[in-house]
Scaffold this motif. Sequence first.
Motif, PDB file in Angstrom:
ATOM      1  N   UNK A  60      77.787  -7.334-101.069  1.00  0.00           N
ATOM      2  CA  UNK A  60      78.029  -7.495 -99.632  1.00  0.00           C
ATOM      3  C   UNK A  60      77.158  -6.557 -98.795  1.00  0.00           C
ATOM      4  N   UNK A  61      76.644  -5.491 -99.430  1.00  0.00           N
ATOM      5  CA  UNK A  61      75.758  -4.572 -98.689  1.00  0.00           C
ATOM      6  C   UNK A  61      74.320  -4.592 -99.223  1.00  0.00           C
ATOM      7  N   UNK A  62      74.010  -5.578-100.090  1.00  0.00           N
ATOM      8  CA  UNK A  62      72.694  -5.601-100.746  1.00  0.00           C
ATOM      9  C   UNK A  62      71.643  -6.297 -99.876  1.00  0.00           C
ATOM     10  N   UNK A  96      66.617  -9.709 -99.853  1.00  0.00           N
ATOM     11  CA  UNK A  96      65.270  -9.974 -99.306  1.00  0.00           C
ATOM     12  C   UNK A  96      64.243  -9.924-100.429  1.00  0.00           C
ATOM     13  N   UNK A  97      64.343  -8.912-101.283  1.00  0.00           N
ATOM     14  CA  UNK A  97      63.436  -8.739-102.439  1.00  0.00           C
ATOM     15  C   UNK A  97      63.485  -9.975-103.344  1.00  0.00           C
ATOM     16  N   UNK A  98      64.685 -10.484-103.582  1.00  0.00           N
ATOM     17  CA  UNK A  98      64.854 -11.670-104.432  1.00  0.00           C
ATOM     18  C   UNK A  98      64.265 -12.900-103.753  1.00  0.00           C
ATOM     19  N   UNK A  99      64.512 -13.046-102.452  1.00  0.00           N
ATOM     20  CA  UNK A  99      63.989 -14.199-101.714  1.00  0.00           C
ATOM     21  C   UNK A  99      62.464 -14.250-101.759  1.00  0.00           C
ATOM     22  N   UNK A 100      61.846 -13.062-101.706  1.00  0.00           N
ATOM     23  CA  UNK A 100      60.372 -12.995-101.778  1.00  0.00           C
ATOM     24  C   UNK A 100      59.855 -13.486-103.123  1.00  0.00           C
ATOM     25  N   UNK A 101      60.700 -13.432-104.132  1.00  0.00           N
ATOM     26  CA  UNK A 101      60.321 -13.897-105.480  1.00  0.00           C
ATOM     27  C   UNK A 101      60.786 -15.334-105.745  1.00  0.00           C
ATOM     28  N   UNK A 102      61.299 -15.990-104.693  1.00  0.00           N
ATOM     29  CA  UNK A 102      61.752 -17.368-104.847  1.00  0.00           C
ATOM     30  C   UNK A 102      63.094 -17.499-105.539  1.00  0.00           C
ATOM     31  N   UNK A 122      75.239  -8.837 -92.618  1.00  0.00           N
ATOM     32  CA  UNK A 122      75.553  -9.643 -93.806  1.00  0.00           C
ATOM     33  C   UNK A 122      74.223 -10.004 -94.481  1.00  0.00           C
ATOM     34  N   UNK A 123      74.117  -9.897 -95.815  1.00  0.00           N
ATOM     35  CA  UNK A 123      72.861 -10.229 -96.493  1.00  0.00           C
ATOM     36  C   UNK A 123      72.425 -11.681 -96.225  1.00  0.00           C
ATOM     37  N   UNK A 124      71.124 -11.897 -96.218  1.00  0.00           N
ATOM     38  CA  UNK A 124      70.566 -13.237 -95.943  1.00  0.00           C
ATOM     39  C   UNK A 124      70.550 -14.067 -97.237  1.00  0.00           C
ATOM     40  N   UNK A 125      71.721 -14.260 -97.791  1.00  0.00           N
ATOM     41  CA  UNK A 125      71.857 -15.066 -99.001  1.00  0.00           C
ATOM     42  C   UNK A 125      72.140 -16.516 -98.612  1.00  0.00           C
ATOM     43  N   UNK A 126      72.021 -17.431 -99.575  1.00  0.00           N
ATOM     44  CA  UNK A 126      72.339 -18.837 -99.319  1.00  0.00           C
ATOM     45  C   UNK A 126      73.797 -18.967 -98.877  1.00  0.00           C
TER      46      UNK A 126
END
Length: 566
Positions: free
Chosen positions: A144-146, A151-157, A172-176
């Motif tokens: 919840x605080x990551x 963002x790092x994961x999104x950059x890797x697809x 809130x993290x920019x997760x799906x």
Amino acid sequence: MRWTFKPEPNKIITSNLAQELGVDYTIAKLLVQRGIETFEQAKDFFRPKLENLHNPYLMKDMDKAVERIEKAIKNVENILVFGDYDVDGTTSVSLMASYLKTIHPNVATYIPDRYDEGYGISYQGIDYAEDNGITLIIALDCGIKAIDKVVYANEKGIDFIICDHHRPGNEIPKAVAVLDPKREDCAYPYKELCGCGVGFKLIHALAEKRGQTIDDLVEYLDLVAVAIAADIVPITGENRILAYYGLQIINQSPRTGIKAMIHQIKKEELTITDVVFIIAPRINAAGRIKHGNYAVELLTEIDFETAVNFAAEIEQNNTDRKELDKTITYEALQQIEETDEQQNFSTVVYSENWHKGVIGIVASRLIETYYKPTLVFTKSGDKLAASARSVKGFDIYEALEACSEFIEQFGGHKYAAGLTIKEENYLNFKRKFEEVVKNTLTEELRIPEISIDAEISLSEITPKFFRIINQLGPFGPQNMKPTFSSSGLRDNGYGRNVGADESHLKLCIIEGSNQSTYNAIGFGLGTKINLIQHGKPFKAAYNIDENRWNGNTSIQLLLKDLQEDF
């Protein structure tokens, strides 16, 4: 000990409920104290129903989470189930992976290393996902605080679905999808789910999409019950329904790994208390001493003989954990006694040699001795890591927020938290934390409290009364096992200290002119023997318990405290 009595509920409502249910006034009083005022509410309470669970799609982002998982299944993507190394995390991962593997072949699990990676989502975990062609990570009991890691994961697809139950930060993290009932913008009716509970809501939503019913998911509730018990969340509402059915599964048809643990400890029927003190510490021990992966392997194993071997290894981990806990607690107590720490409002201790896996347990042990908000620090890489534990009524999470200028990272709950700081900030942090506690911890909160549900006569304690009391369970926060008090008591003259170190107190109690005797045991109350000698009258606070000895079962009082009765 400070005895406090719960407020007297409305007498008319209580009397009416007692009459409708055909129970005595005390039982009705216990129910009304728990918010149960009508026959229908009592019926739901005594006979929890799975159909009373909320619709999982009421949780914000649930539709997005299900849609993304269905897309991953359709496109044969690799999915990584990621969770923390504690009981809630490892049961969550085991639950999600077990279910997903019934509908999708490409599912892997990942538990971060407590020492190399620390709490929560890690960059190493994301790199592992990238190296293995994983395009979707489902994170449970963390995330919840990551913000930066997502963002790092999104950059890797790599997409993220987060299932958490901790308090969110300002962003809130920019997760799906971010499933967390504690989100301010989440209207889900029940806010107190544990991480595994949030994971269960996700598999419930997936199952509904696939034409399955809640009955198809009952087999997973042993894991949910273990997580609810271990994470000390309120056993109310949905948690109580999930724990109720989960306990039935544990005792009737547990998964192979839990069955292997029960086989190891040789206990017939487990209560929620047994889960807290017997099952949970063993699951936790894997992550504390070796690696949380061992717990997931045990909890997802299908072959019984293999599971028995895993359980034996985890049993050894638990034995090692107990030894470490004992040694470090002794060293921490020595450190406190050799300094002026005893005068403080808080306890903060540190040694670079203490094992990171047991400092949370040690913090709890120190509270048993000094009863103060407590932090135990150890060295973790180039930083210091701590486990924080609190006393009843004091929000340690808020206290840490007030010290955030000296903290690198922290997270947790009102009564338990974890944090990391730079070594050079240790003394400044310690000073600031003591100042915050000194200014906010009231005199009342510095004395341990016994909350008493009702004052009763011992003559009320019949087998029927005891049977109904047990039906109030499963017990836990906000639905604790009832604590009673009685006065005008005397020992029959055979009261004595028992135990190897005589630290316990065994009594045979007489009440007033009633010549019936009531067996009682008070663990750790050996020093109170002078209160009951020579026929002196006393008051007792106690739970009602069952004593099994040589094949015989009897009711006994489990004493919590004794006081003089003038």
